[in-house]
Scaffold this motif. Structure first.
Motif, PDB file in Angstrom:
ATOM      1  N   PRO B  49       0.800  -1.230   0.000  1.00 55.36           N
ATOM      2  CA  PRO B  49       0.000   0.000   0.000  1.00 55.36           C
ATOM      3  C   PRO B  49       0.839   1.290   0.000  1.00 55.36           C
ATOM      4  O   PRO B  49       0.499   2.254  -0.688  1.00 55.36           O
ATOM      5  CB  PRO B  49      -0.826  -0.134   1.283  1.00 55.36           C
ATOM      6  N   ARG B  50       1.918   1.325   0.770  1.00 53.39           N
ATOM      7  CA  ARG B  50       2.740   2.543   0.779  1.00 53.39           C
ATOM      8  C   ARG B  50       3.191   2.900  -0.633  1.00 53.39           C
ATOM      9  O   ARG B  50       3.154   4.045  -1.060  1.00 53.39           O
ATOM     10  CB  ARG B  50       3.984   2.360   1.671  1.00 53.39           C
ATOM     11  N   LYS B  51       3.604   1.887  -1.401  1.00 53.78           N
ATOM     12  CA  LYS B  51       4.113   2.137  -2.741  1.00 53.78           C
ATOM     13  C   LYS B  51       2.975   2.572  -3.676  1.00 53.78           C
ATOM     14  O   LYS B  51       3.160   3.446  -4.533  1.00 53.78           O
ATOM     15  CB  LYS B  51       4.779   0.853  -3.254  1.00 53.78           C
ATOM     16  N   VAL B  52       1.816   1.971  -3.477  1.00 53.62           N
ATOM     17  CA  VAL B  52       0.656   2.368  -4.281  1.00 53.62           C
ATOM     18  C   VAL B  52       0.339   3.843  -4.028  1.00 53.62           C
ATOM     19  O   VAL B  52       0.023   4.597  -4.954  1.00 53.62           O
ATOM     20  CB  VAL B  52      -0.570   1.471  -3.943  1.00 53.62           C
ATOM     21  N   MET B  53       0.454   4.244  -2.769  1.00 49.36           N
ATOM     22  CA  MET B  53       0.230   5.656  -2.443  1.00 49.36           C
ATOM     23  C   MET B  53       1.267   6.540  -3.134  1.00 49.36           C
ATOM     24  O   MET B  53       0.952   7.629  -3.613  1.00 49.36           O
ATOM     25  CB  MET B  53       0.297   5.866  -0.915  1.00 49.36           C
ATOM     26  N   HIS B  54       2.492   6.066  -3.198  1.00 49.11           N
ATOM     27  CA  HIS B  54       3.564   6.838  -3.835  1.00 49.11           C
ATOM     28  C   HIS B  54       3.295   6.980  -5.342  1.00 49.11           C
ATOM     29  O   HIS B  54       3.372   8.071  -5.904  1.00 49.11           O
ATOM     30  CB  HIS B  54       4.908   6.137  -3.575  1.00 49.11           C
ATOM     31  N   PHE B  55       2.970   5.872  -5.972  1.00 53.33           N
ATOM     32  CA  PHE B  55       2.609   5.930  -7.405  1.00 53.33           C
ATOM     33  C   PHE B  55       1.441   6.899  -7.620  1.00 53.33           C
ATOM     34  O   PHE B  55       1.414   7.666  -8.579  1.00 53.33           O
ATOM     35  CB  PHE B  55       2.191   4.546  -7.920  1.00 53.33           C
ATOM     36  N   SER B  56       0.465   6.827  -6.695  1.00 51.61           N
ATOM     37  CA  SER B  56      -0.724   7.679  -6.837  1.00 51.61           C
ATOM     38  C   SER B  56      -0.370   9.155  -6.703  1.00 51.61           C
ATOM     39  O   SER B  56      -0.926  10.005  -7.404  1.00 51.61           O
ATOM     40  CB  SER B  56      -1.776   7.313  -5.791  1.00 51.61           C
ATOM     41  N   GLN B  57       0.563   9.454  -5.811  1.00 47.85           N
ATOM     42  CA  GLN B  57       0.967  10.854  -5.618  1.00 47.85           C
ATOM     43  C   GLN B  57       1.523  11.459  -6.906  1.00 47.85           C
ATOM     44  O   GLN B  57       1.472  12.657  -7.113  1.00 47.85           O
ATOM     45  CB  GLN B  57       2.040  10.946  -4.528  1.00 47.85           C
ATOM     46  N   PHE B  58       2.097  10.599  -7.727  1.00 47.96           N
ATOM     47  CA  PHE B  58       2.663  11.047  -9.002  1.00 47.96           C
ATOM     48  C   PHE B  58       1.655  10.879 -10.151  1.00 47.96           C
ATOM     49  O   PHE B  58       1.944  11.224 -11.288  1.00 47.96           O
ATOM     50  CB  PHE B  58       3.932  10.242  -9.333  1.00 47.96           C
ATOM     51  N   GLY B  59       0.498  10.272  -9.828  1.00 40.14           N
ATOM     52  CA  GLY B  59      -0.498  10.027 -10.881  1.00 40.14           C
ATOM     53  C   GLY B  59      -0.049   8.977 -11.883  1.00 40.14           C
ATOM     54  O   GLY B  59      -0.417   9.037 -13.062  1.00 40.14           O
ATOM     55  N   MET B  60       0.740   8.002 -11.435  1.00 40.78           N
ATOM     56  CA  MET B  60       1.312   7.028 -12.375  1.00 40.78           C
ATOM     57  C   MET B  60       0.336   5.878 -12.666  1.00 40.78           C
ATOM     58  O   MET B  60       0.579   4.721 -12.324  1.00 40.78           O
ATOM     59  CB  MET B  60       2.636   6.478 -11.815  1.00 40.78           C
ATOM     60  N   LEU B  61      -0.758   6.231 -13.327  1.00 34.88           N
ATOM     61  CA  LEU B  61      -1.790   5.223 -13.560  1.00 34.88           C
ATOM     62  C   LEU B  61      -1.313   4.105 -14.494  1.00 34.88           C
ATOM     63  O   LEU B  61      -1.647   2.936 -14.286  1.00 34.88           O
ATOM     64  CB  LEU B  61      -3.061   5.873 -14.139  1.00 34.88           C
ATOM     65  N   SER B  62      -0.516   4.448 -15.504  1.00 36.29           N
ATOM     66  CA  SER B  62      -0.100   3.380 -16.418  1.00 36.29           C
ATOM     67  C   SER B  62       0.866   2.412 -15.725  1.00 36.29           C
ATOM     68  O   SER B  62       0.837   1.217 -15.974  1.00 36.29           O
ATOM     69  CB  SER B  62       0.503   3.938 -17.703  1.00 36.29           C
ATOM     70  N   ARG B  63       1.662   2.928 -14.790  1.00 35.26           N
ATOM     71  CA  ARG B  63       2.548   2.053 -14.014  1.00 35.26           C
ATOM     72  C   ARG B  63       1.728   1.074 -13.155  1.00 35.26           C
ATOM     73  O   ARG B  63       2.160  -0.018 -12.839  1.00 35.26           O
ATOM     74  CB  ARG B  63       3.460   2.916 -13.120  1.00 35.26           C
ATOM     75  N   MET B  64       0.540   1.503 -12.796  1.00 32.58           N
ATOM     76  CA  MET B  64      -0.285   0.681 -11.892  1.00 32.58           C
ATOM     77  C   MET B  64      -1.280  -0.205 -12.650  1.00 32.58           C
ATOM     78  O   MET B  64      -2.012  -0.965 -12.038  1.00 32.58           O
ATOM     79  CB  MET B  64      -1.031   1.577 -10.902  1.00 32.58           C
TER      80      MET B  64
END
Ligand code: SF4
Ligand code: SF4
Lengths: 294, 135
Positions: B49-64
């Protein structure tokens, strides 16, 4: 105060035992609650997206139906129904913009402003009956039974709908003490059982459930008690598979709190719906000589 | 791992989509990892979850796009009640699911579930599972 009973779908089928034991217990305690008319599915999970109001229609329709029928409160047994209805109720109380949208969308129904209270059955027993009155009616004390109370997620979280503060399990613990049982505490009473995730897994792979079971067994529990049909499925009915895959080392009979209540009130074993539990529950109760025939 | 901040990585559009859907201020996350520790499903997630939050902070939807973390989330709110920044992480997970589900994609196919299993499942589990994992 008129309190209507909201059963929810699962209690009419897979978890009939949660309901029949509760209704027989209420009868023995001399309390009358009437099942509300024309209830519908609560939606099982509360919608977490800001723009998703359509999934509020289900729970809100139940609440306004209760209001229409003159109820001041509704009481539920299933933890998931409790959570979904209580959260929808809070939204209707506290969010004027969303409330207005929902009320206008349901223009064939009366308007609803969060007037009906949502109770869980455990609150009802404590507040409307009280432990002393329950104790007076105990016929078969649960002496020698070591019980672990399991709340799971939906009776405690989020905080604003929790039946008691996070980390406190006194409603169940006090009830079982009143019934004469020995309480076993364990680190896992509010940990998730894996919930609906079991639909994406092979049987016996649910490690979240295994951790809860192991923690309770390690502390000496002989029975794990829940109020949620989903928890009962994950914890109670998957044990053989968890054992086969080596995720747990011993089994732990898992049943509903209403079944323990009914047993101690002297209700006949035929009314407990034990055939819907995993077979080890009946074996445990028999070995403890807690079952009485009609 | 901390992500370097550069214009190529940040998608302002995606950040506002996640914020709008979840109603949560994802930028408030300080990457403490409390959510990961609290999460009962973390061991099954590709990214905690911490990493998902980090990706989300950058808006990295394609990475997710292809990670399983938000599909493995059981909406248990263990993270949400512990986050020191008051973020309801369960809502962020839900918005990530919805961003996929609203393109008419399913994570599980109801027709593929064996009949014997469906017979066993309690009703609330199916309603909950289909609500969370199908469009
Ligand atoms: S607990 Fe809250 S602040 Fe800490 S990493 Fe998770 S979301 Fe961020
Ligand atoms: S809500 Fe989801 S992410 Fe948060 S602790 Fe529970 S399973 Fe993990």
């Amino acid at each position: 105060m008129k309190i209507s009973y909201y059963p929810g779908c699962t209690l009419k089928y897979k978890a009939k035992n949660l309901e029949t034991a509760a209704l027989a217990s209420l009868d023995a305690l001399g309390i009358e609650v009437e099942e509300m008319d024309r209830w519908n599915c609560c939606g099982a999970v509360f919608s977490l997206a800001n723009d998703d109001l359509i999934h509020m229609v289900g729970p809100v329709r139940n609440l306004l139906r209760a209001k229409e029928q003159g109820a001041e409160a509704i009481v539920t047994l299933c933890s998931m129904c409790y959570n979904t209805l209580a959260r929808a109720n809070l939204l209707m109380k506290n969010d004027p913009v969303k409330r207005d949208t929902i009320n206008r969308f349901m223009d064939d129904e009366i308007d609803y402003f969060g007037e009906v209270e949502v109770y869980h059955f455990l609150n009802l027993i404590k507040n409307e009956i009280g432990w002393e009155a329950v104790q007076e009616k105990v016929k078969t004390p649960l002496t020698d039974l070591k019980v672990a109370s399991y709340y799971g997620c939906t009776l405690q979280r989020p905080e604003e709908v929790g039946i008691e503060p996070i980390g406190k399990f006194s409603l169940m613990n006090e009830l079982f003490s009143t019934l004469g049982a020995e309480i076993v505490t364990f680190d896992g009473a509010d940990k998730c059982c894996g919930s609906y995730q079991v639909m994406c897994e092979e049987i016996g792979d649910n490690n979240a459930a295994a951790k809860v079971l192991s923690a309770a067994s390690t502390n000496g529990a002989e029975a794990l008690v829940t109020s949620c049909p989903l928890c009962e499925f994950n914890l109670g009915k998957q044990q053989d598979a968890l054992l086969d895959k080596g995720r747990i080392t011993e089994t732990l009979p898992t049943l509903y709190f209403t079944q323990l209540l009914a047993i101690s009130l002297g209700i006949a074993s035929e009314e407990l719906g034990l055939e819907l539990n995993d077979a080890q529950v009946a074996q445990l109760l028999e070995s403890k000589k807690l079952l009485v025939a009609a | 791992m901390t992500l370097p901040l550069n214009p190529q990585r940040v998608s302002v559009d995606s950040i506002s989509k996640i914020k709008e859907l979840s109603g949560e201020n994802i930028k408030a996350c300080m990457q403490c990892g409390t959510c990961t520790v609290a999460c009962p499903m973390a061991e099954e997630m590709d990214f905690f979850p911490r990493k998902v939050m980090h990706f989300s902070q950058f808006g990295m939807l394609s990475r997710m796009e292809d990670i399983n973390s938000y599909w493995k989330c059981a909406s248990c709110h263990s993270c949400s009640v512990r986050c020191p920044r008051g973020i309801d992480i369960a809502k962020v997970m839900e918005s990530l699911r919805l961003l996929v589900l609203r393109t008419n994609k399913n994570y599980i196919e109801p027709s593929q579930i064996p009949k014997e299993k469906l017979k066993e499942y309690p009703g609330i589990m199916m309603v909950a599972g289909f609500r969370k994992l199908t469009s």
